[in-house]
Design a protein around this motif. Structure first.
Motif, short mmCIF file in Angstrom:
data_model
loop_
_atom_site.label_atom_id
_atom_site.label_comp_id
_atom_site.label_asym_id
_atom_site.label_seq_id
_atom_site.Cartn_x
_atom_site.Cartn_y
_atom_site.Cartn_z
N ASN A 58 0.86 -1.19 0.00
CA ASN A 58 0.00 0.00 0.00
C ASN A 58 0.90 1.24 0.00
O ASN A 58 0.66 2.20 -0.75
N ASP A 124 -3.44 8.68 2.08
CA ASP A 124 -3.34 7.60 3.06
C ASP A 124 -2.90 6.32 2.35
O ASP A 124 -3.72 5.60 1.78
N GLY A 125 -1.59 6.07 2.40
CA GLY A 125 -1.03 4.83 1.86
C GLY A 125 -0.44 4.01 3.00
O GLY A 125 0.65 3.44 2.87
N ILE A 126 -1.15 3.97 4.11
CA ILE A 126 -0.61 3.32 5.32
C ILE A 126 -0.86 1.82 5.29
O ILE A 126 0.06 1.01 5.40
N LEU A 127 -2.13 1.44 5.17
CA LEU A 127 -2.50 0.02 5.21
C LEU A 127 -3.52 -0.27 4.13
O LEU A 127 -4.45 0.53 3.92
N VAL A 156 -5.55 5.23 -0.63
CA VAL A 156 -5.00 4.29 -1.58
C VAL A 156 -5.59 2.90 -1.29
O VAL A 156 -5.36 2.34 -0.21
N VAL A 158 -7.90 1.38 0.09
CA VAL A 158 -8.92 1.28 1.14
C VAL A 158 -8.51 2.26 2.25
O VAL A 158 -7.31 2.45 2.47
N PRO A 159 -9.46 2.89 2.92
CA PRO A 159 -9.07 3.72 4.07
C PRO A 159 -8.38 2.84 5.12
O PRO A 159 -8.89 1.77 5.46
N SER A 160 -7.23 3.29 5.62
CA SER A 160 -6.46 2.47 6.56
C SER A 160 -7.24 2.23 7.84
O SER A 160 -7.83 3.15 8.40
K LIG Z 1 -4.73 2.96 2.63
#
Ligand SMILES: [K+]
Ligand SMILES: NC(=O)C1=CN([C@@H]2O[C@H](COP(=O)(O)OP(=O)(O)OC[C@H]3O[C@@H](n4cnc5c(N)ncnc54)[C@H](O)[C@@H]3O)[C@@H](O)[C@H]2O)[C@@H](O)CC1
Length: 215
Positions: A58, A124-127, A156, A158-160
């Motif tokens: 992600n 938001d590319g966290i999870l 990105v 899905v919302p983390s």
């Molecule tokens: K994400």
């Protein structure tokens, strides 16, 4: 057609084994995500964009977005929630080594939980599909910072903090204005339009033949 997260991983792996490498999927994912964002704003020229990225793929998609957004003259800061040596995958590390050669993108790394940015846009590319269990630091602080900040928020894939299979959330999760998910819609995501905002499923070049015997 909506698919399961497990089917998505099978399709991704089959596509990779056919020779359409994950780094190409990642490139297309980041590129199409930026296209949606630029369409939304008309132009991102001079916009302050902060991209929070986790250590999995992600985050790799978020790194591709950083490179493309720099090409659109945005002022991009990438916050890696960890240290570069701990990036989990070859394709994500490969993208990081590219960003390290780009003075046009500001890089922040480490396990700090103290963030001080004034962005126009947060990515938001966290999870993504790899979420497992309750949110650990420094991801937890990044999610809190995102939720406390008043700006446009883009997820990105899905919302983390949301489980893309069920739509259920961990104790912490981001609430976004737009979400672009990849290849096909995962079953849980459309149940949570309250968290995704505008929602799109975009193709990333995976050959349809990679779906044979999976779907
Ligand atoms: K994400
Ligand atoms: N499926 C596909 O075809 C494609 C997937 N791509 C991207 O790859 C993503 C999946 O990548 P990964 O499988 O690497 O998984 P993620 O990037 O979702 O993250 C997994 C990592 O996060 C950490 N983690 C998991 N749960 C956590 C928690 N609760 N608290 C703190 N840390 C946690 C773990 O260390 C794990 O390594 C997708 O969401 C998508 O964005 C794209 O690159 C394009 C192709």
């Amino acid at each position: 057609m909506e698919i399961t997260v497990d089917q998505m991983y099978q399709i991704e792996n089959k596509g990779h084994d056919m020779g359409f490498l994950k780094k190409f999927m990642m490139e297309n994912a980041g590129a199409v995500a930026v296209r949606r964002l630029v369409e939304k704003f008309g132009s991102v020229d001079s916009k302050n964009v902060v991209i929070f990225i986790g250590m999995g793929n992600n985050g790799g998609d978020g790194q591709v977005m950083a490179r493309h957004l720099a090409g659109h003259n945005a002022n991009v800061t990438v916050v890696l929630l960890g240290t570069p040596d701990k990036i989990k995958t070859e394709e994500s590390s490969w993208n990081w080594s590219l960003l390290e050669k780009m003075p046009s993108v500001k890089l922040v790394t480490g396990n700090s939980t103290d963030f001080d940015f004034k962005p126009d846009i947060i990515i938001d590319g966290i999870l993504g599909t790899g979420i497992n269990g309750d949110i650990r630091e420094p991801y937890a602080s990044a999610i809190n910072f995102i939720n406390q900040t008043n700006c446009y928020k883009f997820a990105v894939d899905v919302p983390s903090g949301m489980d893309p299979q069920t739509g259920e959330t961990a104790s912490l999760f981001t609430k976004c204005d737009m979400t672009v998910t990849f290849h096909k819609m995962k079953q849980g995501i459309p149940k949570r339009k309250d968290l995704t905002g505008e929602l799109f499923a975009e193709k990333i070049g995976i050959p349809p033949e990679a779906e044979i015997d999976v779907l």
